[in-house]
Design a protein around this motif. Structure first.
Motif, PDB file in Angstrom:
ATOM      1  N   ARG A 166      40.920  -9.283 -36.386  1.00 50.54           N
ATOM      2  CA  ARG A 166      40.715  -8.078 -35.577  1.00 50.54           C
ATOM      3  C   ARG A 166      41.552  -8.150 -34.291  1.00 50.54           C
ATOM      4  NH1 ARG A 166      40.073  -4.125 -37.996  1.00 50.54           N
ATOM      5  NH2 ARG A 166      39.730  -3.120 -35.985  1.00 50.54           N
ATOM      6  N   ARG A 167      41.681  -9.335 -33.716  1.00 47.87           N
ATOM      7  CA  ARG A 167      42.512  -9.505 -32.532  1.00 47.87           C
ATOM      8  C   ARG A 167      43.969  -9.225 -32.858  1.00 47.87           C
ATOM      9  NH1 ARG A 167      43.466  -8.428 -27.635  1.00 47.87           N
ATOM     10  NH2 ARG A 167      44.445 -10.050 -26.355  1.00 47.87           N
ATOM     11  N   MET A 168      44.386  -9.596 -34.046  1.00 48.45           N
ATOM     12  CA  MET A 168      45.743  -9.309 -34.501  1.00 48.45           C
ATOM     13  C   MET A 168      46.033  -7.817 -34.412  1.00 48.45           C
ATOM     14  SD  MET A 168      47.125  -9.707 -38.411  1.00 48.45           S
ATOM     15  CE  MET A 168      46.983  -7.950 -38.798  1.00 48.45           C
ATOM     16  N   VAL A 169      45.105  -7.010 -34.871  1.00 51.51           N
ATOM     17  CA  VAL A 169      45.279  -5.557 -34.838  1.00 51.51           C
ATOM     18  C   VAL A 169      45.373  -5.069 -33.396  1.00 51.51           C
ATOM     19  CG1 VAL A 169      44.195  -3.345 -35.415  1.00 51.51           C
ATOM     20  CG2 VAL A 169      44.149  -5.226 -37.065  1.00 51.51           C
ATOM     21  N   GLU A 170      44.524  -5.613 -32.527  1.00 54.97           N
ATOM     22  CA  GLU A 170      44.535  -5.213 -31.121  1.00 54.97           C
ATOM     23  C   GLU A 170      45.881  -5.523 -30.458  1.00 54.97           C
ATOM     24  OE1 GLU A 170      39.751  -6.119 -30.359  1.00 54.97           O
ATOM     25  OE2 GLU A 170      41.297  -7.388 -29.471  1.00 54.97           O
ATOM     26  N   LEU A 171      46.521  -6.595 -30.898  1.00 53.27           N
ATOM     27  CA  LEU A 171      47.787  -7.029 -30.302  1.00 53.27           C
ATOM     28  C   LEU A 171      49.002  -6.297 -30.868  1.00 53.27           C
ATOM     29  CD1 LEU A 171      47.067 -10.870 -30.180  1.00 53.27           C
ATOM     30  CD2 LEU A 171      47.246  -9.334 -28.213  1.00 53.27           C
ATOM     31  N   GLY A 172      48.781  -5.367 -31.774  1.00 51.81           N
ATOM     32  CA  GLY A 172      49.892  -4.591 -32.307  1.00 51.81           C
ATOM     33  C   GLY A 172      50.575  -5.199 -33.504  1.00 51.81           C
ATOM     34  N   VAL A 173      49.878  -6.069 -34.214  1.00 50.05           N
ATOM     35  CA  VAL A 173      50.407  -6.667 -35.439  1.00 50.05           C
ATOM     36  C   VAL A 173      49.857  -5.879 -36.622  1.00 50.05           C
ATOM     37  CG1 VAL A 173      50.462  -8.735 -36.886  1.00 50.05           C
ATOM     38  CG2 VAL A 173      50.576  -8.957 -34.392  1.00 50.05           C
TER      39      VAL A 173
ATOM     40  N   THR B  23      65.024  -9.155 -39.307  1.00 48.42           N
ATOM     41  CA  THR B  23      64.088 -10.268 -39.341  1.00 48.42           C
ATOM     42  C   THR B  23      62.676  -9.806 -39.005  1.00 48.42           C
ATOM     43  OG1 THR B  23      65.768 -11.901 -38.738  1.00 48.42           O
ATOM     44  CG2 THR B  23      63.472 -12.500 -38.333  1.00 48.42           C
ATOM     45  N   LEU B  24      61.730 -10.193 -39.863  1.00 46.61           N
ATOM     46  CA  LEU B  24      60.303 -10.042 -39.596  1.00 46.61           C
ATOM     47  C   LEU B  24      59.705 -11.441 -39.545  1.00 46.61           C
ATOM     48  CD1 LEU B  24      59.353  -7.233 -42.170  1.00 46.61           C
ATOM     49  CD2 LEU B  24      60.007  -6.947 -39.778  1.00 46.61           C
ATOM     50  N   LEU B  25      58.847 -11.690 -38.581  1.00 49.46           N
ATOM     51  CA  LEU B  25      58.237 -13.005 -38.435  1.00 49.46           C
ATOM     52  C   LEU B  25      56.789 -12.980 -38.903  1.00 49.46           C
ATOM     53  CD1 LEU B  25      59.564 -14.127 -34.932  1.00 49.46           C
ATOM     54  CD2 LEU B  25      60.553 -14.535 -37.194  1.00 49.46           C
ATOM     55  N   ILE B  26      56.355 -14.078 -39.518  1.00 47.54           N
ATOM     56  CA  ILE B  26      54.960 -14.198 -39.952  1.00 47.54           C
ATOM     57  C   ILE B  26      54.395 -15.553 -39.527  1.00 47.54           C
ATOM     58  CG2 ILE B  26      54.970 -12.517 -41.837  1.00 47.54           C
ATOM     59  CD1 ILE B  26      55.557 -14.906 -43.753  1.00 47.54           C
ATOM     60  N   PRO B  27      54.469 -15.894 -38.219  1.00 46.93           N
ATOM     61  CA  PRO B  27      53.894 -17.174 -37.788  1.00 46.93           C
ATOM     62  C   PRO B  27      52.395 -17.186 -38.044  1.00 46.93           C
ATOM     63  CG  PRO B  27      54.358 -15.778 -35.894  1.00 46.93           C
ATOM     64  CD  PRO B  27      54.961 -15.100 -37.082  1.00 46.93           C
ATOM     65  N   GLY B  28      51.904 -18.333 -38.459  1.00 47.32           N
ATOM     66  CA  GLY B  28      50.483 -18.458 -38.767  1.00 47.32           C
ATOM     67  C   GLY B  28      49.764 -19.323 -37.747  1.00 47.32           C
ATOM     68  N   THR B  29      48.498 -19.078 -37.584  1.00 48.21           N
ATOM     69  CA  THR B  29      47.660 -19.864 -36.689  1.00 48.21           C
ATOM     70  C   THR B  29      46.204 -19.555 -36.980  1.00 48.21           C
ATOM     71  OG1 THR B  29      47.148 -20.381 -34.378  1.00 48.21           O
ATOM     72  CG2 THR B  29      47.708 -18.094 -34.881  1.00 48.21           C
ATOM     73  N   ALA B  30      45.337 -20.481 -36.619  1.00 49.35           N
ATOM     74  CA  ALA B  30      43.901 -20.244 -36.697  1.00 49.35           C
ATOM     75  C   ALA B  30      43.298 -20.150 -35.302  1.00 49.35           C
ATOM     76  CB  ALA B  30      43.222 -21.369 -37.496  1.00 49.35           C
ATOM     77  N   ASP B  31      44.146 -20.015 -34.295  1.00 44.96           N
ATOM     78  CA  ASP B  31      43.709 -20.025 -32.898  1.00 44.96           C
ATOM     79  C   ASP B  31      44.142 -18.739 -32.207  1.00 44.96           C
ATOM     80  OD1 ASP B  31      42.851 -21.819 -30.423  1.00 44.96           O
ATOM     81  OD2 ASP B  31      44.756 -20.848 -29.890  1.00 44.96           O
ATOM     82  N   ALA B  32      43.216 -18.074 -31.531  1.00 47.43           N
ATOM     83  CA  ALA B  32      43.521 -16.794 -30.885  1.00 47.43           C
ATOM     84  C   ALA B  32      44.552 -16.953 -29.779  1.00 47.43           C
ATOM     85  CB  ALA B  32      42.238 -16.169 -30.329  1.00 47.43           C
ATOM     86  N   GLY B  33      44.513 -18.043 -29.044  1.00 47.33           N
ATOM     87  CA  GLY B  33      45.487 -18.269 -27.987  1.00 47.33           C
ATOM     88  C   GLY B  33      46.893 -18.399 -28.530  1.00 47.33           C
ATOM     89  N   HIS B  34      47.028 -19.124 -29.642  1.00 46.60           N
ATOM     90  CA  HIS B  34      48.346 -19.253 -30.273  1.00 46.60           C
ATOM     91  C   HIS B  34      48.822 -17.913 -30.823  1.00 46.60           C
ATOM     92  CE1 HIS B  34      47.689 -23.844 -31.031  1.00 46.60           C
ATOM     93  NE2 HIS B  34      48.100 -23.590 -29.804  1.00 46.60           N
ATOM     94  N   LEU B  35      47.903 -17.134 -31.357  1.00 41.01           N
ATOM     95  CA  LEU B  35      48.259 -15.804 -31.842  1.00 41.01           C
ATOM     96  C   LEU B  35      48.840 -14.959 -30.708  1.00 41.01           C
ATOM     97  CD1 LEU B  35      48.170 -13.534 -34.007  1.00 41.01           C
ATOM     98  CD2 LEU B  35      45.831 -13.062 -33.230  1.00 41.01           C
ATOM     99  N   GLU B  36      48.183 -14.977 -29.565  1.00 41.59           N
ATOM    100  CA  GLU B  36      48.663 -14.204 -28.419  1.00 41.59           C
ATOM    101  C   GLU B  36      50.020 -14.707 -27.938  1.00 41.59           C
ATOM    102  OE1 GLU B  36      45.430 -14.518 -25.683  1.00 41.59           O
ATOM    103  OE2 GLU B  36      44.073 -13.345 -26.954  1.00 41.59           O
ATOM    104  N   ALA B  37      50.221 -16.020 -27.955  1.00 39.83           N
ATOM    105  CA  ALA B  37      51.510 -16.583 -27.545  1.00 39.83           C
ATOM    106  C   ALA B  37      52.617 -16.183 -28.516  1.00 39.83           C
ATOM    107  CB  ALA B  37      51.407 -18.105 -27.453  1.00 39.83           C
ATOM    108  N   ASN B  38      52.302 -16.176 -29.809  1.00 38.79           N
ATOM    109  CA  ASN B  38      53.306 -15.768 -30.798  1.00 38.79           C
ATOM    110  C   ASN B  38      53.713 -14.315 -30.601  1.00 38.79           C
ATOM    111  OD1 ASN B  38      53.235 -18.299 -32.011  1.00 38.79           O
ATOM    112  ND2 ASN B  38      51.768 -17.696 -33.576  1.00 38.79           N
ATOM    113  N   VAL B  39      52.741 -13.458 -30.349  1.00 36.32           N
ATOM    114  CA  VAL B  39      53.039 -12.046 -30.122  1.00 36.32           C
ATOM    115  C   VAL B  39      53.884 -11.885 -28.856  1.00 36.32           C
ATOM    116  CG1 VAL B  39      52.016  -9.811 -29.537  1.00 36.32           C
ATOM    117  CG2 VAL B  39      51.062 -11.179 -31.404  1.00 36.32           C
ATOM    118  N   ALA B  40      53.570 -12.660 -27.834  1.00 35.04           N
ATOM    119  CA  ALA B  40      54.312 -12.568 -26.572  1.00 35.04           C
ATOM    120  C   ALA B  40      55.765 -12.972 -26.731  1.00 35.04           C
ATOM    121  CB  ALA B  40      53.641 -13.436 -25.507  1.00 35.04           C
ATOM    122  N   ALA B  41      56.091 -13.739 -27.761  1.00 31.32           N
ATOM    123  CA  ALA B  41      57.487 -14.110 -28.001  1.00 31.32           C
ATOM    124  C   ALA B  41      58.356 -12.876 -28.216  1.00 31.32           C
ATOM    125  CB  ALA B  41      57.590 -15.039 -29.204  1.00 31.32           C
ATOM    126  N   GLY B  42      57.747 -11.794 -28.667  1.00 28.73           N
ATOM    127  CA  GLY B  42      58.493 -10.571 -28.903  1.00 28.73           C
ATOM    128  C   GLY B  42      58.943  -9.868 -27.641  1.00 28.73           C
TER     129      GLY B  42
END
Length: 314
Positions: free
Chosen positions: A55-62, A270-289
Motif C-alpha cells: 500500500r505504501r508503494m502505491v502512495e509513493l507513485g509506484v 529503462t524501468l527499475l524493479i528494485p525489491g525490498t521488504a523494508d518501507a525505508g528502503h522502498l522510500e529510498a529507492n523511489v527517491a533515486a528517481g
C-alpha cells in the motif's frame, strides 16, 4: 520509451506523481521505478506488514509490480491480490519458466516445456485473482546467473513463443516479455511482439549493452534485475565502486540511490524493479528517481569497468 505526453500521464491512477517519471511497457504507461516483489516472502510471518508495504508503494507513485507464482509458492501473488484495488491502476507483470521446488536444492526448478508455461500462466491467474495478466515474461534459462536447462527442459524458443502467443490470443495475458535471454534469442523473438526484456544488468555488469541498444531501437522496455549487482557470490557490487561512493557523497545520497539513478539516466526505456521488504528502503529507492546526474558525474560513472563477463556464476 519515456512518456512525455500530457501531465496526466505523469500521474498514477491515484493522482500521485509516477516514481521516477513515466515510461511505457508495451501500450501501458507506468512509473519508471517499479517494485520487485520477490523479497516479500521474507514477511511471511507478518502478512499485515507485507500488505502495508504494498500500500505504501502505491502512495509513493509506484504502479508497476514484478512478481511470479514461484515466489513463495503463490504467497507473494496472494499478497498482491489482497493489497491492490482496481482503482489503484497497478500494472502486474509476472513470469513463467520455473515452478516452486520447496524440497530441492533451490526454491525453484525449471518449467520450460510449453505445457508447463501454460500451467504457469493458469497458476498465476488463480493466485493473483485476475482474468488477464497485463504482461508475462518468459523466463529463459540461456544466461547466468541462476538455473540452467537440462534434458527435456532444453526447449526451443520458437516452441515456447507459440504457446505464449496462443495465451495472448486467448486473452489470458496482455503482452509477452523475455527474461534471461540472449541477443540471438531476442532477435528470433521479435516477430512475436516483445514488450520488455529482463536481464542481469547494472553499472558494473554491462555485458548486454548491445541488447539494450536493440531494445531501445525497438521500443522494448529494458528491466534490469540485480540492478545493484552483488546478489550472487563473485558478482561485483555497484555500491563498492569508488566512483559511485564519490558521487553519493557529493550529492548527499546513498551509493545504492546513485546506482539506480545511473540506470534511469543511461537509457530512456529503462524501468527499475528494485525489491525490498523494508518501507525505508522502498522510500529510498523511489527517491533515486529524483537524482539529477550532470554530465561530469555521468562521465565518471560511465567509465566504471564492467567486470561481470569474468565472473563464473552457477
Amino acid at each position: 520509451m519515456t512518456a512525455n505526453g500530457s501531465p496526466s500521464r505523469r500521474l498514477t491512477a491515484t493522482g500521485a506523481p509516477r516514481a521516477g517519471g513515466a515510461a511505457t511497457i508495451g501500450d501501458l504507461t507506468v512509473s519508471r521505478i517499479g517494485y520487485g516483489a520477490m523479497q516479500l516472502e521474507r514477511l511471511r510471518g507478518d502478512r499485515d506488514a507485507a500488505i502495508a508495504l504494498l500500500r505504501r508503494m502505491v502512495e509513493l507513485g509506484v504502479d508497476h509490480v514484478d512478481t511470479a507464482q514461484f515466489y513463495g509458492d503463490g504467497f507473494v501473488n496472494g499478497l498482491i491480490r489482497d493489497a491492490f484495488r482496481p482503482e489503484d491502476g497497478v500494472v502486474v507483470v509476472s513470469k513463467v519458466g520455473a515452478e516452486p521446488d520447496p524440497g530441492g536444492p533451490f526454491p525453484m526448478r525449471p518449467a520450460q516445456r510449453p505445457e508447463q508455461l501454460r500451467a504457469g500462466v493458469e497458476a498465476n491467474l488463480e493466485s493473483l485473482g485476475l482474468d488477464r495478466i497485463p504482461v508475462v515474461n518468459l523466463r529463459r534459462l540461456d544466461t547466468r546467473p541462476g538455473l540452467r536447462a537440462e534434458g527435456d527442459q532444453v526447449v526451443d524458443i520458437d516452441d515456447q513463443l507459440a504457446v505464449m502467443t496462443a495465451l495472448r490470443d486467448e486473452g489470458k495475458i496482455g503482452a509477452i516479455g523475455l527474461s534471461a535471454v540472449t541477443l540471438d534469442g531476442l532477435r528470433r523473438a521479435l516477430p512475436a511482439g516483445i514488450t520488455c526484456v529482463q536481464n542481469l544488468y547494472s553499472l558494473v555488469s554491462r555485458d548486454d549493452e548491445e541488447m539494450l541498444r536493440l531494445c531501445t531501437e525497438e521500443q522494448i522496455a529494458w528491466v534490469p534485475f540485480f540492478p545493484l549487482g552483488g546478489s550472487f557470490p563473485g558478482l561485483p557490487k555497484v555500491t563498492d565502486e569508488p566512483a559511485v561512493t564519490a558521487a553519493a557523497r557529493s550529492l548527499g545520497r546513498t551509493p545504492a540511490q546513485v546506482g539506480l539513478a545511473w540506470l534511469l539516466h543511461h537509457a530512456p526505456n529503462t524501468l527499475l524493479i528494485p525489491g525490498t521488504a523494508d518501507a525505508g528502503h522502498l522510500e529510498a529507492n523511489v527517491a533515486a528517481g529524483t537524482i539529477d546526474l550532470d554530465d561530469a558525474a555521468l562521465a565518471l560513472l560511465d567509465a566504471v569497468e564492467s567486470r561481470s563477463a569474468d565472473v563464473a556464476l552457477g
